[in-house]
Design a protein around this motif. Structure first.
Motif, PDB file in Angstrom:
ATOM      1  N   GLY A 178      -0.385  13.260   7.800  1.00  8.84           N
ATOM      2  CA  GLY A 178      -1.333  14.369   7.701  1.00  8.84           C
ATOM      3  C   GLY A 178      -1.423  14.949   6.300  1.00  8.84           C
ATOM      4  O   GLY A 178      -2.289  15.760   6.020  1.00  8.84           O
ATOM      5  N   GLU A 179      -0.508  14.550   5.422  1.00  7.76           N
ATOM      6  CA  GLU A 179      -0.494  15.147   4.083  1.00  7.76           C
ATOM      7  C   GLU A 179      -0.826  14.140   2.992  1.00  7.76           C
ATOM      8  O   GLU A 179      -0.740  14.438   1.814  1.00  7.76           O
ATOM      9  CB  GLU A 179       0.895  15.757   3.829  1.00  7.76           C
ATOM     10  CG  GLU A 179       1.154  16.958   4.736  1.00  7.76           C
ATOM     11  CD  GLU A 179       2.633  17.234   4.902  1.00  7.76           C
ATOM     12  OE1 GLU A 179       3.309  17.396   3.888  1.00  7.76           O
ATOM     13  OE2 GLU A 179       3.112  17.266   6.055  1.00  7.76           O
ATOM     14  N   ILE A 180      -1.202  12.933   3.391  1.00  7.76           N
ATOM     15  CA  ILE A 180      -1.494  11.891   2.406  1.00  7.76           C
ATOM     16  C   ILE A 180      -2.968  11.939   2.000  1.00  7.76           C
ATOM     17  O   ILE A 180      -3.843  11.979   2.857  1.00  7.76           O
ATOM     18  CB  ILE A 180      -1.174  10.487   2.984  1.00  7.76           C
ATOM     19  CG1 ILE A 180       0.290  10.432   3.433  1.00  7.76           C
ATOM     20  CG2 ILE A 180      -1.536   9.393   2.004  1.00  7.76           C
ATOM     21  CD1 ILE A 180       1.222   9.729   2.523  1.00  7.76           C
ATOM     22  N   LYS A 181      -3.192  11.942   0.687  1.00  8.97           N
ATOM     23  CA  LYS A 181      -4.566  11.930   0.182  1.00  8.97           C
ATOM     24  C   LYS A 181      -5.211  10.584   0.470  1.00  8.97           C
ATOM     25  O   LYS A 181      -4.537   9.560   0.426  1.00  8.97           O
ATOM     26  CB  LYS A 181      -4.575  12.114  -1.341  1.00  8.97           C
ATOM     27  CG  LYS A 181      -4.224  13.491  -1.833  1.00  8.97           C
ATOM     28  CD  LYS A 181      -4.472  13.593  -3.328  1.00  8.97           C
ATOM     29  CE  LYS A 181      -3.151  13.573  -4.084  1.00  8.97           C
ATOM     30  NZ  LYS A 181      -3.283  13.750  -5.522  1.00  8.97           N
ATOM     31  N   ARG A 182      -6.495  10.569   0.660  1.00  9.18           N
ATOM     32  CA  ARG A 182      -7.237   9.340   0.954  1.00  9.18           C
ATOM     33  C   ARG A 182      -6.459   8.452   1.921  1.00  9.18           C
ATOM     34  O   ARG A 182      -6.083   7.326   1.572  1.00  9.18           O
ATOM     35  CB  ARG A 182      -7.508   8.561  -0.343  1.00  9.18           C
ATOM     36  CG  ARG A 182      -8.376   9.310  -1.327  1.00  9.18           C
ATOM     37  CD  ARG A 182      -8.699   8.486  -2.537  1.00  9.18           C
ATOM     38  NE  ARG A 182      -9.506   7.319  -2.175  1.00  9.18           N
ATOM     39  CZ  ARG A 182      -9.804   6.348  -3.032  1.00  9.18           C
ATOM     40  NH1 ARG A 182      -9.336   6.389  -4.255  1.00  9.18           N
ATOM     41  NH2 ARG A 182     -10.550   5.348  -2.657  1.00  9.18           N
ATOM     42  N   PRO A 183      -6.187   8.952   3.113  1.00 14.91           N
ATOM     43  CA  PRO A 183      -5.290   8.235   4.022  1.00 14.91           C
ATOM     44  C   PRO A 183      -5.748   6.817   4.338  1.00 14.91           C
ATOM     45  O   PRO A 183      -4.917   5.930   4.508  1.00 14.91           O
ATOM     46  CB  PRO A 183      -5.276   9.113   5.277  1.00 14.91           C
ATOM     47  CG  PRO A 183      -6.481   9.979   5.170  1.00 14.91           C
ATOM     48  CD  PRO A 183      -6.715  10.184   3.709  1.00 14.91           C
ATOM     49  N   GLY A 184      -7.061   6.616   4.387  1.00 13.40           N
ATOM     50  CA  GLY A 184      -7.558   5.286   4.748  1.00 13.40           C
ATOM     51  C   GLY A 184      -7.087   4.224   3.780  1.00 13.40           C
ATOM     52  O   GLY A 184      -6.887   3.067   4.150  1.00 13.40           O
ATOM     53  N   ARG A 185      -6.893   4.603   2.524  1.00 15.60           N
ATOM     54  CA  ARG A 185      -6.457   3.632   1.545  1.00 15.60           C
ATOM     55  C   ARG A 185      -4.947   3.745   1.300  1.00 15.60           C
ATOM     56  O   ARG A 185      -4.226   2.755   1.302  1.00 15.60           O
ATOM     57  CB  ARG A 185      -7.214   3.877   0.239  1.00 15.60           C
ATOM     58  CG  ARG A 185      -6.587   3.276  -0.992  1.00 15.60           C
ATOM     59  CD  ARG A 185      -7.399   3.706  -2.226  1.00 15.60           C
ATOM     60  NE  ARG A 185      -6.805   3.235  -3.456  1.00 15.60           N
ATOM     61  CZ  ARG A 185      -6.010   3.967  -4.230  1.00 15.60           C
ATOM     62  NH1 ARG A 185      -5.657   5.169  -3.843  1.00 15.60           N
ATOM     63  NH2 ARG A 185      -5.545   3.476  -5.358  1.00 15.60           N
ATOM     64  N   ASN A 186      -4.472   4.981   1.104  1.00 15.72           N
ATOM     65  CA  ASN A 186      -3.096   5.151   0.664  1.00 15.72           C
ATOM     66  C   ASN A 186      -2.044   4.887   1.727  1.00 15.72           C
ATOM     67  O   ASN A 186      -0.948   4.439   1.414  1.00 15.72           O
ATOM     68  CB  ASN A 186      -2.903   6.565   0.095  1.00 15.72           C
ATOM     69  CG  ASN A 186      -3.601   6.739  -1.241  1.00 15.72           C
ATOM     70  OD1 ASN A 186      -3.924   5.749  -1.891  1.00 15.72           O
ATOM     71  ND2 ASN A 186      -3.845   7.975  -1.649  1.00 15.72           N
ATOM     72  N   LEU A 187      -2.371   5.169   2.997  1.00 17.05           N
ATOM     73  CA  LEU A 187      -1.362   4.941   4.030  1.00 17.05           C
ATOM     74  C   LEU A 187      -0.999   3.466   4.169  1.00 17.05           C
ATOM     75  O   LEU A 187       0.175   3.113   4.115  1.00 17.05           O
ATOM     76  CB  LEU A 187      -1.828   5.511   5.373  1.00 17.05           C
ATOM     77  CG  LEU A 187      -1.485   6.971   5.631  1.00 17.05           C
ATOM     78  CD1 LEU A 187      -2.227   7.476   6.853  1.00 17.05           C
ATOM     79  CD2 LEU A 187       0.007   7.142   5.825  1.00 17.05           C
ATOM     80  N   PRO A 188      -1.985   2.583   4.348  1.00 15.36           N
ATOM     81  CA  PRO A 188      -1.610   1.159   4.454  1.00 15.36           C
ATOM     82  C   PRO A 188      -0.902   0.663   3.193  1.00 15.36           C
ATOM     83  O   PRO A 188       0.117  -0.024   3.295  1.00 15.36           O
ATOM     84  CB  PRO A 188      -2.956   0.448   4.624  1.00 15.36           C
ATOM     85  CG  PRO A 188      -3.893   1.473   5.107  1.00 15.36           C
ATOM     86  CD  PRO A 188      -3.424   2.785   4.551  1.00 15.36           C
ATOM     87  N   LEU A 189      -1.425   1.057   2.027  1.00 19.19           N
ATOM     88  CA  LEU A 189      -0.801   0.581   0.794  1.00 19.19           C
ATOM     89  C   LEU A 189       0.645   1.053   0.686  1.00 19.19           C
ATOM     90  O   LEU A 189       1.534   0.282   0.306  1.00 19.19           O
ATOM     91  CB  LEU A 189      -1.594   1.065  -0.427  1.00 19.19           C
ATOM     92  CG  LEU A 189      -2.879   0.311  -0.737  1.00 19.19           C
ATOM     93  CD1 LEU A 189      -3.575   0.921  -1.948  1.00 19.19           C
ATOM     94  CD2 LEU A 189      -2.588  -1.163  -0.995  1.00 19.19           C
TER      95      LEU A 189
END
Lengths: 244, 476
Positions: free
Chosen positions: B254-265
């Motif tokens: 919930g606190e990650i910026k641009r989750p669509g890109r940064n979470l998987p990476l």
């Protein structure tokens, strides 16, 4: 409504920051973007703070919204829980396309305002803020320029006259506009010294540089030293300005 | 990224009459939006996400396990770590898909409760919380071993073993620090991880060259499967604790910026990075000493490896790195555990009071104490392998169920489910991920499995008693 400039008013709403006296009147002709924000430490999830504080923060923002609306402003508001207040402010400026940010300080009736004119860059936004906020009231506007060593009087004349014309076009009574030029001084000190005689200051934000990294943005420094409210006109955001 | 509605409506009440908190209206690159004008800012970037993942993982696999693993499996422990890494990757990919569809705090718990319902969610959520406690306790015991080794190095003879005492001390200190509100913990974590990676890269590069005889030393001849094939799998089950960090990234989704890109990476990247480091570490360590001697050194075997390769300065560098790494792992796990408590209490599976924020410091003191307190009790047992395995067990259950949740969601295909990253090779890859996760459990010690099952049963009973009426599942 279209010529109301959007002005961001950020408040750390749960830490006792409130709308100082005189500020609602100052922004009576603006479109106020009221940002209540609460900075929480990294070990706390923002949602956790929201569960606990949302009600209290909302109640306060309701009050402030009413105050601004009663003064005549149009108001839009946000409540944000964040780890990083600066990021929140920057994002809100961007998303709501705010022309300026108010660094609030108490003020009485604003009879005269000091407008620091730095150069041609960003002058359009500066003019829109000044005209939008002070155009319809009879505040006297002093355009203030601190010249650089290699600047000729002609250059300065062109710059300030251009600004006067622009303000005139935007509906400011030109007889209320004065100009003042200063030489051989550090711009920052000059602005702070000159500001003492005025009720409010409008100035532009400079590009971040090494000096601003060490000493802070000039606008912040002025806001720290000047006792009244400061309107900091924002740079136009470059399209590719995105972090990471 | 366009705004992504999270159309899940939780309902019901728990015993105390609390209902789950309302879901957000939208999720954007920078915020989670509630009720139109209330926003939660996303402030963790890709680097921060990677630092959480790598910082949690790097402590265990490199600084605690090499001796234990080599003792069990010989040089083939490299394969054990590779298997662990592969399973972690098989789970990290589906987790990434779920996380981009539901970038909310709570990670695995959130995905499973929304995909499969409250009962599964409760088991996993309480299991995740407890699993993180077991993991933190394990890191703290590792830290205790390294701190004791520092005393040994200084020639301070102690009449008793200080391992557990030091673990307890640091556990208490970490809890107090996080309640007192340490500023800039995330920045510090980034720096620690950076320093660790530099030190390790230098050390391991030297070690690899040395192992191939570049510096003219003869390395110990080593038979690859010196302990046979079966221990490779049991060792993989044991060392899987080294791979729990990527799920910690999801607990702060919930606190990650641009989750669509940064979470998987962040998740996939951190698994890949640590897998390489682990495999190389075991290779270097076993090449330097041979599995038998390495095994005798126990938890601080890496110090001896460094001493063997680079003399006293090497030993000191690795001691320092080991302290930093185990400390940062324990710290990250305690913080994740408190995020898990928050997610559970938000959903009314734990009392709302559990996520209360302290007025003075702004920190969730109840949640942090709820994590820190039990950790101390676990540290006191001093059982490195058992703690590691129970932590692995509870996480593996969650991992397996996440893969299942992904398959369930894809089959049901509810309207709100629109991940921006889609796992390749569906349904085979998540299917294999689920099987591998559950399968690895079979190779654990019976005691660990027993404790794990008891925790699951207790979690289920708690749910039946406390929150039987709460529904969290998304629309079908």
């Amino acid at each position: 409504m279209t010529d109301r400039p959007s002005i961001l008013v950020p408040l750390r709403v749960l830490e006792g920051e409130s709308v100082p006296e005189g500020v609602p009147e100052l922004l009576a002709n603006a479109h106020v973007v009221l940002l209540g924000y609460h900075v929480i430490p990294e070990q706390t999830a923002p949602g956790q703070a929201q569960m606990q504080f949302e009600e209290r923060a909302t109640t306060r923002l309701d009050d402030y919204e009413t105050i601004f609306e009663e003064a005549g402003a149009t108001v839009e508001r946000r409540l944000v829980f964040t780890h990083d207040g600066q990021k929140t402010i920057d994002r809100t400026i961007h998303e709501h396309d705010c022309l300026a940010v108010l660094v609030p300080d108490a003020t009485g009736a604003v009879d005269d305002v000091l407008v620091a004119v730095r150069g041609t860059v960003g002058i359009d936004r500066l003019a829109r803020v000044v005209a939008g906020v002070f155009g319809a009231v009879d505040t006297s506007v002093t355009l203030y320029h601190v010249a650089e060593a290699d600047e000729t009087d002609e250059d300065i004349g062109t710059l300030l006259e251009g600004m006067v014309d622009r303000l005139g076009n935007l509906g400011v009574d030109e007889s209320r506009i004065e100009t003042r030029v200063e030489r051989d001084q550090r711009p920052l000190d000059a602005i702070v010294d000159a500001a003492e005689a005025f009720d409010a200051v409008v100035m532009g934000e400079t590009d971040p540089s090494l000096v601003t990294f060490v000493f802070g943005m000039p606008a912040d420094q002025v806001a720290d030293r000047f006792l009244g409210p400061v309107l900091v006109v924002q740079r136009e955001l470059a399209l590719n300005e995105e972090d990471e | 990224m366009a705004e992504q509605p999270v159309d899940v409506e939780p309902g019901g009440q728990n015993v105390a009459g609390e209902a789950p908190a309302a879901e957000p209206e939208a999720v954007t690159d920078d915020t989670t939006v509630h009720d139109d004008d209330v926003e939660l800012e996303r402030t963790i970037g890709l680097v921060g996400g990677l630092a959480i993942g790598i910082g949690t993982m790097i402590g265990a696999g490199i600084f605690v396990f090499p001796g234990l693993a080599a003792n069990n499996a010989g040089l083939a422990a490299t394969v054990s770590f590779a298997i662990g890494g592969l399973i972690a990757l098989l789970v990290a990919l589906p987790t990434s898909e779920l996380a981009t569809a539901m970038p909310r705090s709570g990670g695995g718990y959130y995905f499973i409760s929304r995909g499969m319902g409250t009962a599964y969610g409760a088991i996993v959520g309480l299991g995740l919380w407890l699993g993180l406690m077991f993991a933190s306790a394990f890191y703290l015991v590792g830290l205790g071993h390294y701190a004791s080794a520092v005393f040994a190095e200084l020639g301070v003879g102690l009449p008793f073993s200080p391992v557990i005492g030091i673990g307890l001390l640091f556990g208490a200190a970490l809890t107090v620090l996080s309640i007192g509100g340490t500023e800039n913990t995330a920045k510090l974590q980034n720096i620690v991880v950076g320093v660790l990676l530099v030190v390790l890269t230098a050390f391991l590069s030297y070690g690899v060259l040395d192992a191939f005889g570049v510096f003219g030393r003869t390395s110990v001849p080593e038979q690859f499967f010196s302990r046979g094939y079966f221990p490779v799998l049991t060792t993989a089950a044991l060392v899987f604790t080294s791979y729990l960090g990527f799920a910690q990234v999801a607990t702060v989704a919930g606190e990650i910026k641009r989750p669509g890109r940064n979470l998987p990476l962040a998740m996939v990247g951190s698994v890949l990075v640590v897998t390489v480091f682990y495999v190389v570490t075991i290779f270097v360590a076993t090449s330097a000493f041979g599995a038998d001697r390495l095994g005798q050194f126990g938890e601080t075997a890496m110090v001896e490896v460094a001493r063997n390769l680079l003399g006293l300065p090497g030993a000191v560098a690795i001691l320092g790195a080991g302290l930093l790494a185990t400390f940062s792992s324990a710290n990250a796990s305690i913080l994740s555990a408190s995020r898990a408590v928050y997610a559970l209490s938000r959903d009314a599976l734990l009392p709302r009071k559990a996520s209360e924020v302290n007025l003075r410091y702004g920190t969730p003191h109840v949640a942090l104490l709820a994590a820190g307190g039990p950790i101390l009790a676990l540290v006191a047992t001093g059982q490195v392998e058992l703690l590691a395995e129970v932590a692995s067990f509870l996480h593996l259950i969650m991992y397996g169920l996440m893969c299942v949740a992904l398959i369930v969601l894809r089959r049901r295909n509810p309207e709100w489910y629109s991940p921006s990253y889609r796992v390749p090779g569906y349904p085979v890859l998540p299917g294999v991920g689920a099987l591998a996760s559950f399968g690895l459990i079979a190779f654990m010690q019976p005691a660990s499995i027993g404790i794990g099952i008891v925790i699951m049963i207790v979690s289920f009973l708690w749910y039946r008693y406390y929150a039987a009426d709460v529904t969290l599942k998304g629309d079908i």
